[in-house]
Design a protein around this motif. Structure first.
Motif, PDB file in Angstrom:
ATOM      1  N   LEU A 357      -5.787 -22.955  17.851  1.00 21.82           N
ATOM      2  CA  LEU A 357      -5.431 -23.992  18.423  1.00 21.82           C
ATOM      3  C   LEU A 357      -6.845 -24.994  18.303  1.00 21.82           C
ATOM      4  O   LEU A 357      -6.820 -26.110  18.685  1.00 21.82           O
ATOM      5  N   THR A 358      -7.683 -24.663  17.495  1.00 21.96           N
ATOM      6  CA  THR A 358      -8.771 -25.264  17.065  1.00 21.96           C
ATOM      7  C   THR A 358      -9.332 -24.837  16.073  1.00 21.96           C
ATOM      8  O   THR A 358      -9.145 -23.556  15.300  1.00 21.96           O
ATOM      9  N   ASP A 359     -10.197 -25.466  15.066  1.00 21.93           N
ATOM     10  CA  ASP A 359     -10.827 -25.146  14.133  1.00 21.93           C
ATOM     11  C   ASP A 359     -12.015 -24.021  14.221  1.00 21.93           C
ATOM     12  O   ASP A 359     -12.722 -24.381  14.924  1.00 21.93           O
ATOM     13  N   VAL A 360     -11.842 -23.054  13.465  1.00 22.51           N
ATOM     14  CA  VAL A 360     -12.698 -22.183  13.817  1.00 22.51           C
ATOM     15  C   VAL A 360     -13.565 -21.489  12.527  1.00 22.51           C
ATOM     16  O   VAL A 360     -14.639 -20.737  12.764  1.00 22.51           O
ATOM     17  N   GLY A 361     -13.279 -21.763  11.252  1.00 21.26           N
ATOM     18  CA  GLY A 361     -13.914 -21.733  10.179  1.00 21.26           C
ATOM     19  C   GLY A 361     -13.396 -20.378   9.636  1.00 21.26           C
ATOM     20  O   GLY A 361     -12.892 -19.573  10.141  1.00 21.26           O
ATOM     21  N   ALA A 362     -14.181 -19.987   8.242  1.00 19.82           N
ATOM     22  CA  ALA A 362     -13.463 -19.000   7.473  1.00 19.82           C
ATOM     23  C   ALA A 362     -13.895 -17.891   7.981  1.00 19.82           C
ATOM     24  O   ALA A 362     -13.090 -16.840   7.894  1.00 19.82           O
ATOM     25  N   GLU A 363     -15.163 -17.577   8.623  1.00 21.33           N
ATOM     26  CA  GLU A 363     -15.462 -16.234   8.809  1.00 21.33           C
ATOM     27  C   GLU A 363     -14.605 -15.635  10.199  1.00 21.33           C
ATOM     28  O   GLU A 363     -14.401 -14.584  10.195  1.00 21.33           O
ATOM     29  N   ALA A 364     -14.231 -16.636  11.243  1.00 20.30           N
ATOM     30  CA  ALA A 364     -13.479 -16.305  12.238  1.00 20.30           C
ATOM     31  C   ALA A 364     -12.092 -16.021  11.778  1.00 20.30           C
ATOM     32  O   ALA A 364     -11.573 -14.919  12.070  1.00 20.30           O
TER      33      ALA A 364
END
Length: 400
Positions: A357-364
């Motif tokens: 539901l939000t931008d979390v990035g590639a690691e997440a």
């Protein structure tokens, strides 16, 4: 500090609260538990209104290796080091068996008394059944369980025909109608701690439980029991406010305040301007980076998101409508580094799907995908549908 000068409460920011959550709730990779008892002890109590929650909550926190289903069943039904019982907020929980007396004396006893009074009132209004009838019925049920060891509600209804008696429920209301006494009688006995739900029929997601007698436990003074429950809760969920604690326990605010005072709980300032509380031996700061990055897929009604009434420090308010049902029950959630960042579901074909539901990035993204694969591996062929469904869970399960 001069005489009369008040000691200034230290501030606990959201970053520290999220680090405490990760470590104490056994969610960070290095903090995972080896046993189901460790998980339940760390969280104080596992929500068990939905039977699957107990297994999914434990599985998210256990180290790799043990089969979560076998591990929880060992503790619940084999060694009985965990107990399923009515507890806080009129809800069914699984608690460490050593804590059952505390929950019973602090919370369940008063709720059971209200439940018994309510049943007798409804029997008087909708039937010719009275307190003497109820006492004899209960005696027969307990005697039957003593002989059998355990039995389903249907088996008890056959052995004790009184359980098949009916009364008119809700006389004079829109809900008026005939109802069997069986469910209510067993509920009262369960809330009073005289019987308990045992191994279910079917898989670990089933709610068709067998009933069994419970071992006698110590009767504690209610105030002493409330203080002990708050002590354990603050160790796991602190810092938290009086409002959080009142909501979690279902107690009167005066009972909450007396318990906090008895413990000497220390006030701390929270970032939203409210006052939280910590145990007096738990005031040392926890570094925000103490847990390291972590991901988790937690089930509907998981104890962590259901642990506080005020949730803005780990949940964006804009995401509430997608993740909660109309009664305030949270659905399956995706976590990254101390925040809820999405939701997940299992489709009818067994595939675990999730949505951010939000931008979390590639690691997440990679970490969450690994957790989804871990969950899918141990759930296997079992299909899990939450009892209380939320908008996002329904969408994901339907493939929309």
């Amino acid at each position: 500090m001069s005489r009369g000068e008040k000691k200034q409460a230290r501030t606990v920011g959201p970053e520290e609260r999220r680090a405490r959550l990760a470590l104490r709730h056994r969610l960070a990779g290095g903090a995972r538990a080896a046993t189901a008892e460790e998980v339940a002890g760390a969280l104080v109590a596992l929500h068990a209104t939905d039977p699957a929650t107990v297994f999914l909550a434990a599985g998210a926190r256990l180290v790799d290796g043990p089969d979560p289903v076998a591990e929880v069943e060992r503790a619940l039904y084999g060694e009985r080091t965990l107990t399923r019982m009515h507890g806080m907020r009129h809800t069914v929980f699984v608690v460490p068996s050593g804590l059952a007396a505390v929950v019973h004396s602090s919370t369940s006893t008063a709720a059971a008394a209200r439940e018994r009074a309510s049943l007798l009132k409804q029997l008087a209004a909708g039937s010719d059944l009275d307190a003497a009838w109820l006492a004899e019925t209960e005696r027969l049920v307990l005697a039957e369980l003593a002989q059998r060891g355990e039995a389903t509600g249907a088996e008890l209804g056959t052995a004790v025909p009184r359980l098949r008696e009916q009364y008119v429920y809700g006389v004079g209301t829109a809900q008026e109608g005939p109802q069997s006494v069986s469910t209510r009688v067993l509920r009262v006995l369960g809330m009073e701690g005289r019987i308990a739900r045992g191994r279910p029929q079917g898989s670990w997601t089933s709610s068709r439980f067998r009933w069994a007698l419970t071992p006698a436990h110590e009767e504690l003074p209610p105030a002493e029991a409330r203080s002990e429950l708050v002590r354990r809760w603050l160790a796991a969920y602190g810092p938290a406010t009086e409002t959080d604690l009142k909501w979690w326990t279902g107690w009167k605010v005066t009972d909450v305040r007396h318990a906090l005072a008895a413990l000497g709980a220390e006030p701390v300032a929270l970032d939203d301007g409210t006052v939280g509380h910590l145990l007096p031996d738990d005031l040392d700061p926890v570094r925000p980076d103490a847990a390291g990055p972590w991901a988790a897929l937690l089930p509907a009604l998981d104890p962590t998101p259901m642990g506080w009434q005020a949730r803005d420090w780990y949940l964006d308010p804009d995401h509430r409508p997608a993740l909660f049902d109309r009664s305030g029950n949270i659905g399956p959630t995706v976590w990254w580094d101390g925040r809820i960042v999405g939701g997940w579901a299992q489709r009818p074909d067994g595939v675990i799907v999730h949505r951010f539901l939000t931008d979390v990035g590639a690691e997440a993204v990679r970490a969450v995908e690994a957790e989804a694969a871990r969950l899918a591996e141990w759930v296997g062929e079992v299909r899990v549908t939450p009892r209380f469904r939320t908008p996002l869970e329904r969408e994901l399960a339907a493939g929309t």
